[in-house]
Motif scaffolding. Structure first.
Motif, PDB file in Angstrom:
ATOM      1  N   SER A 247       0.937  -1.304   0.307  1.00  0.00           N
ATOM      2  CA  SER A 247      -0.061   0.299   0.101  1.00  0.00           C
ATOM      3  C   SER A 247       0.972   1.020  -0.160  1.00  0.00           C
ATOM      4  N   GLU A 248       1.636   1.463   0.728  1.00  0.00           N
ATOM      5  CA  GLU A 248       2.425   2.615   1.157  1.00  0.00           C
ATOM      6  C   GLU A 248       3.689   2.295   1.592  1.00  0.00           C
ATOM      7  N   SER A 249       5.064   2.801   0.384  1.00  0.00           N
ATOM      8  CA  SER A 249       6.524   2.902   0.544  1.00  0.00           C
ATOM      9  C   SER A 249       7.569   3.871   1.209  1.00  0.00           C
ATOM     10  N   TYR A 250       8.228   2.874   1.774  1.00  0.00           N
ATOM     11  CA  TYR A 250       9.255   3.918   2.665  1.00  0.00           C
ATOM     12  C   TYR A 250      10.560   3.558   2.531  1.00  0.00           C
ATOM     13  N   PRO A 251      11.298   3.490   1.465  1.00  0.00           N
ATOM     14  CA  PRO A 251      12.756   3.382   1.078  1.00  0.00           C
ATOM     15  C   PRO A 251      13.456   4.128   2.333  1.00  0.00           C
ATOM     16  N   THR A 252      15.250   3.595   2.916  1.00  0.00           N
ATOM     17  CA  THR A 252      15.736   4.006   3.813  1.00  0.00           C
ATOM     18  C   THR A 252      17.393   3.442   3.369  1.00  0.00           C
ATOM     19  N   VAL A 253      17.622   4.733   3.949  1.00  0.00           N
ATOM     20  CA  VAL A 253      19.293   4.804   3.065  1.00  0.00           C
ATOM     21  C   VAL A 253      19.939   3.899   4.818  1.00  0.00           C
ATOM     22  N   ASP A 254      19.292   3.835   5.546  1.00  0.00           N
ATOM     23  CA  ASP A 254      20.138   3.092   6.296  1.00  0.00           C
ATOM     24  C   ASP A 254      19.249   2.027   7.710  1.00  0.00           C
ATOM     25  N   ASN A 255      20.094   1.723   8.596  1.00  0.00           N
ATOM     26  CA  ASN A 255      19.424   0.627   9.813  1.00  0.00           C
ATOM     27  C   ASN A 255      18.424   2.235  10.699  1.00  0.00           C
ATOM     28  N   GLN A 256      19.662   3.010  11.061  1.00  0.00           N
ATOM     29  CA  GLN A 256      19.197   4.066  11.580  1.00  0.00           C
ATOM     30  C   GLN A 256      17.233   4.756  10.913  1.00  0.00           C
ATOM     31  N   ASP A 257      17.999   5.185   9.547  1.00  0.00           N
ATOM     32  CA  ASP A 257      16.440   5.890   9.403  1.00  0.00           C
ATOM     33  C   ASP A 257      15.425   4.684   8.813  1.00  0.00           C
ATOM     34  N   GLY A 258      15.720   3.124   8.854  1.00  0.00           N
ATOM     35  CA  GLY A 258      14.768   2.255   8.620  1.00  0.00           C
ATOM     36  C   GLY A 258      13.746   1.698  10.090  1.00  0.00           C
ATOM     37  N   PHE A 281      22.931  -5.143   8.395  1.00  0.00           N
ATOM     38  CA  PHE A 281      23.856  -6.167   9.264  1.00  0.00           C
ATOM     39  C   PHE A 281      24.448  -6.809   7.845  1.00  0.00           C
ATOM     40  N   ASP A 282      23.649  -7.118   7.035  1.00  0.00           N
ATOM     41  CA  ASP A 282      24.046  -8.312   5.571  1.00  0.00           C
ATOM     42  C   ASP A 282      24.922  -6.816   5.129  1.00  0.00           C
ATOM     43  N   GLN A 283      24.261  -5.667   4.692  1.00  0.00           N
ATOM     44  CA  GLN A 283      24.922  -5.425   3.389  1.00  0.00           C
ATOM     45  C   GLN A 283      26.069  -4.908   3.711  1.00  0.00           C
ATOM     46  N   LEU A 284      26.688  -3.924   5.279  1.00  0.00           N
ATOM     47  CA  LEU A 284      27.884  -3.430   5.643  1.00  0.00           C
ATOM     48  C   LEU A 284      28.812  -4.052   6.010  1.00  0.00           C
ATOM     49  N   TYR A 285      27.612  -5.300   7.018  1.00  0.00           N
ATOM     50  CA  TYR A 285      29.213  -6.480   7.516  1.00  0.00           C
ATOM     51  C   TYR A 285      28.812  -7.850   7.347  1.00  0.00           C
ATOM     52  N   GLY A 286      28.115  -8.498   7.040  1.00  0.00           N
ATOM     53  CA  GLY A 286      27.883  -9.539   6.810  1.00  0.00           C
ATOM     54  C   GLY A 286      28.864 -10.052   5.822  1.00  0.00           C
ATOM     55  N   HIS A 287      28.487  -9.305   4.387  1.00  0.00           N
ATOM     56  CA  HIS A 287      28.853  -9.673   3.463  1.00  0.00           C
ATOM     57  C   HIS A 287      30.120  -9.101   3.267  1.00  0.00           C
ATOM     58  N   ARG A 288      31.081  -7.734   3.998  1.00  0.00           N
ATOM     59  CA  ARG A 288      32.028  -7.441   4.224  1.00  0.00           C
ATOM     60  C   ARG A 288      33.191  -8.165   5.355  1.00  0.00           C
ATOM     61  N   ASN A 289      32.845  -9.672   5.846  1.00  0.00           N
ATOM     62  CA  ASN A 289      33.248 -10.090   6.727  1.00  0.00           C
ATOM     63  C   ASN A 289      33.769  -9.284   8.011  1.00  0.00           C
ATOM     64  N   ASP A 290      32.726  -8.474   8.401  1.00  0.00           N
ATOM     65  CA  ASP A 290      33.044  -7.246   9.627  1.00  0.00           C
ATOM     66  C   ASP A 290      32.180  -7.515  11.407  1.00  0.00           C
ATOM     67  N   PRO A 291      32.811  -8.591  11.985  1.00  0.00           N
ATOM     68  CA  PRO A 291      31.775  -8.872  12.922  1.00  0.00           C
ATOM     69  C   PRO A 291      31.399  -7.880  13.581  1.00  0.00           C
ATOM     70  N   VAL A 292      32.643  -6.942  13.909  1.00  0.00           N
ATOM     71  CA  VAL A 292      32.644  -6.141  14.833  1.00  0.00           C
ATOM     72  C   VAL A 292      31.369  -5.082  14.615  1.00  0.00           C
ATOM     73  N   GLY A 293      31.948  -5.126  13.343  1.00  0.00           N
ATOM     74  CA  GLY A 293      30.546  -3.479  13.282  1.00  0.00           C
ATOM     75  C   GLY A 293      29.350  -4.292  13.021  1.00  0.00           C
ATOM     76  N   TYR A 294      29.258  -5.509  12.843  1.00  0.00           N
ATOM     77  CA  TYR A 294      27.600  -6.561  12.947  1.00  0.00           C
ATOM     78  C   TYR A 294      27.410  -6.678  14.108  1.00  0.00           C
ATOM     79  N   ALA A 295      28.422  -6.320  15.194  1.00  0.00           N
ATOM     80  CA  ALA A 295      27.706  -6.635  16.171  1.00  0.00           C
ATOM     81  C   ALA A 295      26.901  -5.396  17.434  1.00  0.00           C
ATOM     82  N   ARG A 296      28.420  -4.410  16.599  1.00  0.00           N
ATOM     83  CA  ARG A 296      27.713  -2.932  16.657  1.00  0.00           C
ATOM     84  C   ARG A 296      26.539  -2.279  16.434  1.00  0.00           C
ATOM     85  N   ALA A 297      25.994  -3.253  15.290  1.00  0.00           N
ATOM     86  CA  ALA A 297      24.523  -2.718  14.024  1.00  0.00           C
ATOM     87  C   ALA A 297      23.445  -3.586  15.746  1.00  0.00           C
ATOM     88  N   LEU A 298      24.541  -5.017  15.572  1.00  0.00           N
ATOM     89  CA  LEU A 298      22.491  -5.299  16.751  1.00  0.00           C
ATOM     90  C   LEU A 298      22.663  -4.698  17.678  1.00  0.00           C
TER      91      LEU A 298
END
Length: 391
Positions: A247-258, A281-298
């Motif tokens: 019905s409605e869509s709101y694209p976002t630029v990052d997690n905080q925007d979401g 989580f996926d785009q910035l940290y999973g695919h880039r093998n950055d577990p510390v960044g992933y943890a920070r995002a969580l």
């Protein structure tokens, strides 16, 4: 205000290898647990209170005696481990056959037809990391004006272009042309525009990414809309479902925007489904093998979770889950075939109920069809609504 279901997908937050992970080369993957280990433990007090630590062992997130939510994990029934497959199954559509993938690049005839339609040659046509291929071919692309075509372990046809070399609207037009070419046996899950900016040596991908998905068959989204209720997509939900049932869509630029968008929508009066994807989580940290960044995002998501909970009405149901894994601690940068966590919360939801290991992500769709009182015709999955509903 009518009934509202809120589904938040923490993109790629897998919860351990599935029984069939060996078919995908993903034995031993565990995105959530391995991220916690690599970061020296996670600090997720609010997810912990809901029961995240009751699903699997997570360093820093021990189980609690009385979780506020119902909890469990889900096995993917569809073949594959990509975003589109995972989201479609969450909404009740189980694939019989996996989307096509191209470990050796796309067939020459297909590339030739695409080049004929766009009126210029292409670069690449290999399996590659998006950040690496623009480092490798970005300068040549800028000199020639040829777009960069590449793929991954997922069913994707990705087109990268510098925004000053190929304007965004032109890039999107090329993606629509590719979508027209990729039919039949080559009907990939997604064609993805991957724009970037900057100078050689310092290229940066922009937030103007756009996914052109294959249109799904009937999903829960169609039934909700047919009932006169709303389906509000946040993040790339609209792209994943090719706009169908939205019905409605709101694209976002990052997690905080979401998260900000989620809060804005929850402050409104509507009935139906708020369906959000948080992609960092996926785009910035999973695919880039950055577990510390992933943890920070969580941990950042966990800090903001109380804001979401505070805006839930007494009847609302909140489901927190994922669509696949992407273990940032393995040698691979691709998605991993994993279980996904499942947390179901609401004042009308019985807390501390173990939902066990569900046989399909589609159990979410079947449950929400019951909760929102809409048809479940043509939907897969087994509802767990009756064992959670307090009323």
């Amino acid at each position: 205000m009518g009934k509202r279901a809120v589904v938040i997908v923490l993109d790629s937050l897998g919860a351990g290898e599935c029984a069939d992970s060996c078919l995908y080369g993903d034995q031993g993957s565990n995105t959530l647990a391995h991220t916690a280990l690599a970061a020296g433990g996670l600090n997720l007090p609010h997810l912990q209170e809901l029961g995240m630590g009751n699903i699997i062992a997570i360093q820093g997130v021990p189980p609690v005696e009385l979780p506020q939510a119902a909890y469990g994990k889900m096995q993917e029934k569809s073949p594959g481990k990509d975003t589109t497959t995972g989201h479609w199954e969450l909404m009740g559509l189980v694939l019989e056959q996996a989307f096509p993938t191209y470990p050796n690049g796309f067939p020459p005839a297909l590339i030739s037809e695409f080049e004929r339609r766009i009126g210029r040659k292409t670069l690449g046509n290999i399996v590659a990391s998006g950040t690496e291929i623009i480092k490798e071919l970005g300068l040549t692309h800028m000199r020639t004006g040829y777009p960069i075509v590449y793929t991954s372990a997922d069913s994707v046809f990705q087109i990268a272009a510098h925004e000053e070399t190929i304007p965004l609207e032109t890039l999107y037009r090329y993606c629509r042309m590719a979508r027209d070419v990729l039919t039949g046996e080559h009907a990939v899950g997604r064609v993805i525009a991957r724009p970037f900016t900057g100078d050689p040596g310092s290229f940066v991908r922009t937030a103007n990414r756009h996914d052109f998905s294959r249109e799904p068959d009937t999903t829960l989204l169609d039934h909700i809309r047919s009932s006169g209720q709303m389906v509000i997509g946040v993040g790339k939900i609209n792209d994943i479902f090719a706009g169908r049932g939205i019905s409605e869509s709101y694209p976002t630029v990052d997690n905080q925007d979401g998260i900000n968008r989620i809060l804005e929508i929850l402050a409104r009066d509507f009935s139906g489904l708020l369906f959000a994807n948080l992609v960092d989580f996926d785009q910035l940290y999973g695919h880039r093998n950055d577990p510390v960044g992933y943890a920070r995002a969580l941990e950042e998501f966990d800090r903001r979770l109380p804001e979401i909970l505070a805006l839930l009405s007494p009847e609302d149901w909140l489901i927190i889950t994922a669509d696949h894994g992407c273990d940032p601690t393995t040698g691979s940068t691709d998605h991993s075939r994993e279980y996904v966590p499942l947390l179901v919360y609401g004042q009308g939801v019985k807390p501390a109920v173990s939902l066990g290991c569900r046989e399909s992500f589609a159990d979410v769709a079947a449950t929400l069809a019951d909760y929102l009182e809409v048809s479940s015709d043509k939907l897969a999955g087994k509802s767990f609504y009756s064992c959670l509903n307090k009323h």
